[in-house]
Design a protein around this motif. Sequence first.
Motif, PDB file in Angstrom:
ATOM      1  N   HIS A   1       0.831  -1.206   0.000  1.00  0.00           N
ATOM      2  CA  HIS A   1       0.000   0.000   0.000  1.00  0.00           C
ATOM      3  C   HIS A   1       0.876   1.272   0.000  1.00  0.00           C
ATOM      4  CE1 HIS A   1      -3.954  -1.741   0.147  1.00  0.00           C
ATOM      5  NE2 HIS A   1      -3.646  -2.490   1.228  1.00  0.00           N
TER       6      HIS A   1
ATOM      7  N   ARG B   1       2.440   1.698  -3.411  1.00  0.00           N
ATOM      8  CA  ARG B   1       1.431   2.130  -4.372  1.00  0.00           C
ATOM      9  C   ARG B   1       1.129   3.616  -4.192  1.00  0.00           C
ATOM     10  NH1 ARG B   1      -4.512  -0.624  -5.387  1.00  0.00           N
ATOM     11  NH2 ARG B   1      -5.126   0.811  -7.089  1.00  0.00           N
ATOM     12  N   GLU B   2       1.001   4.034  -2.954  1.00  0.00           N
ATOM     13  CA  GLU B   2       0.732   5.453  -2.696  1.00  0.00           C
ATOM     14  C   GLU B   2       1.901   6.323  -3.193  1.00  0.00           C
ATOM     15  OE1 GLU B   2      -0.006   5.701   1.443  1.00  0.00           O
ATOM     16  OE2 GLU B   2      -2.031   4.810   1.336  1.00  0.00           O
TER      17      GLU B   2
ATOM     18  N   ALA C   1       3.974   5.580  -5.623  1.00  0.00           N
ATOM     19  CA  ALA C   1       3.955   5.581  -7.083  1.00  0.00           C
ATOM     20  C   ALA C   1       2.908   6.546  -7.603  1.00  0.00           C
ATOM     21  CB  ALA C   1       3.683   4.156  -7.592  1.00  0.00           C
ATOM     22  N   GLU C   2       1.739   6.549  -6.983  1.00  0.00           N
ATOM     23  CA  GLU C   2       0.667   7.448  -7.404  1.00  0.00           C
ATOM     24  C   GLU C   2       1.092   8.905  -7.199  1.00  0.00           C
ATOM     25  OE1 GLU C   2      -2.695   6.185  -5.144  1.00  0.00           O
ATOM     26  OE2 GLU C   2      -3.193   4.497  -6.468  1.00  0.00           O
ATOM     27  N   ALA C   3       1.790   9.154  -6.110  1.00  0.00           N
ATOM     28  CA  ALA C   3       2.259  10.526  -5.849  1.00  0.00           C
ATOM     29  C   ALA C   3       3.291  10.960  -6.884  1.00  0.00           C
ATOM     30  CB  ALA C   3       2.842  10.612  -4.441  1.00  0.00           C
TER      31      ALA C   3
ATOM     32  N   ASP D   1       3.543   9.825  -9.966  1.00  0.00           N
ATOM     33  CA  ASP D   1       2.837  10.052 -11.231  1.00  0.00           C
ATOM     34  C   ASP D   1       2.160  11.422 -11.218  1.00  0.00           C
ATOM     35  OD1 ASP D   1       3.593   7.578 -12.217  1.00  0.00           O
ATOM     36  OD2 ASP D   1       1.719   6.553 -11.616  1.00  0.00           O
ATOM     37  N   ALA D   2       1.594  11.754 -10.092  1.00  0.00           N
ATOM     38  CA  ALA D   2       0.922  13.045  -9.993  1.00  0.00           C
ATOM     39  C   ALA D   2       1.909  14.196 -10.129  1.00  0.00           C
ATOM     40  CB  ALA D   2       0.168  13.148  -8.671  1.00  0.00           C
ATOM     41  N   GLU D   3       3.113  14.056  -9.570  1.00  0.00           N
ATOM     42  CA  GLU D   3       4.163  15.088  -9.653  1.00  0.00           C
ATOM     43  C   GLU D   3       4.616  15.235 -11.098  1.00  0.00           C
ATOM     44  OE1 GLU D   3       6.671  18.062  -8.461  1.00  0.00           O
ATOM     45  OE2 GLU D   3       4.994  17.102  -7.408  1.00  0.00           O
TER      46      GLU D   3
ATOM     47  N   ASP E   1       2.824  14.639 -13.775  1.00  0.00           N
ATOM     48  CA  ASP E   1       1.743  15.305 -14.519  1.00  0.00           C
ATOM     49  C   ASP E   1       1.732  16.802 -14.207  1.00  0.00           C
ATOM     50  OD1 ASP E   1       0.955  12.928 -15.644  1.00  0.00           O
ATOM     51  OD2 ASP E   1      -0.616  12.477 -14.111  1.00  0.00           O
TER      52      ASP E   1
END
Length: 302
Positions: free
Chosen positions: A285, A288-289, A291-293, A295-297, A299
């Motif tokens: 978890h 994953r969090e 990685a999502e962060a 990806d958001a950076e 973008d």
Amino acid sequence: MDADSVADELFLLRPEEFTAARDRLAARAVRDGDRELAHRLKALRRPTLAAWVCNLLVRKRPDEARALVRLGEGLREAHRALDGGQLRELGRRQRVLVASLSREARLLAEEAGHQVGDAVAREVEETLYAVLADAGAAEAWATGRLSRPPAGVPGFPGLLPGPADRLAAPPAPTAPGRETGAGEGTEVTDLAEARERRRRERRREELDRARRRAERAAADVHACEAELARVREAADRAERDERTAGQHLAELTAELDAARARRSSAEETVGEVRDRLHEAERAWHAAREAAEAADAEVDRLR
């Protein structure tokens, strides 16, 4: 079931036991599909007490029964030949034999569980005289399956004792020195010898009764010994079964203890694996969090 052997067994039973046993065996024959045997058994009639006593005598004392039948054959032959001397001698013998057999029949009946009164004893004795006088009565008696004593059988004139003589000892001998008639020879009866013969006869009867009691006691001992052997064998089998069961129980107990130990170890392993699983889930978890962060950076910076 063989009809003759079954009939033999039935007629040895006491009269009060006959009907129930006969009906039970007939019903068994019907169940076995042998209706002819069932019909023959149902046709058998319960013997009277006197007939049962006569049957008992034939079955238990076959040698004496054959002797009576042979004596009857001799009497009938002498009667046909009008041989007076032989008739007198055979007549004397018949009274002795019938008296002896009557006493023996009474004893056998008492041993089998029935007291015999004077009326029944007279019927028994009359049957024995009928056996002497009539070949048909002798043949029927010899089967040991009389249902009732033969009726209306004639005797030998001058040879059968009167009612007062029935069930008594043989006629008393003549006094010392008194000779028989010229037609009967010159035999002189000695009272002392007659008393001695009666004494010996009583001793023989007592000895026979003692021997029968000894035989019954020996048979009881053998039966008890056989039963004791059977019980001991059963006890040995039970002890062997108990030992086998104990060994099996011990083996099963050991297997159960081992299984419990394996279960305890498995439970500990399951606990450890679950702890590691929870840690791995938390790490996943977190990754994953992250990685999502990331990806958001990316973008956002575009």
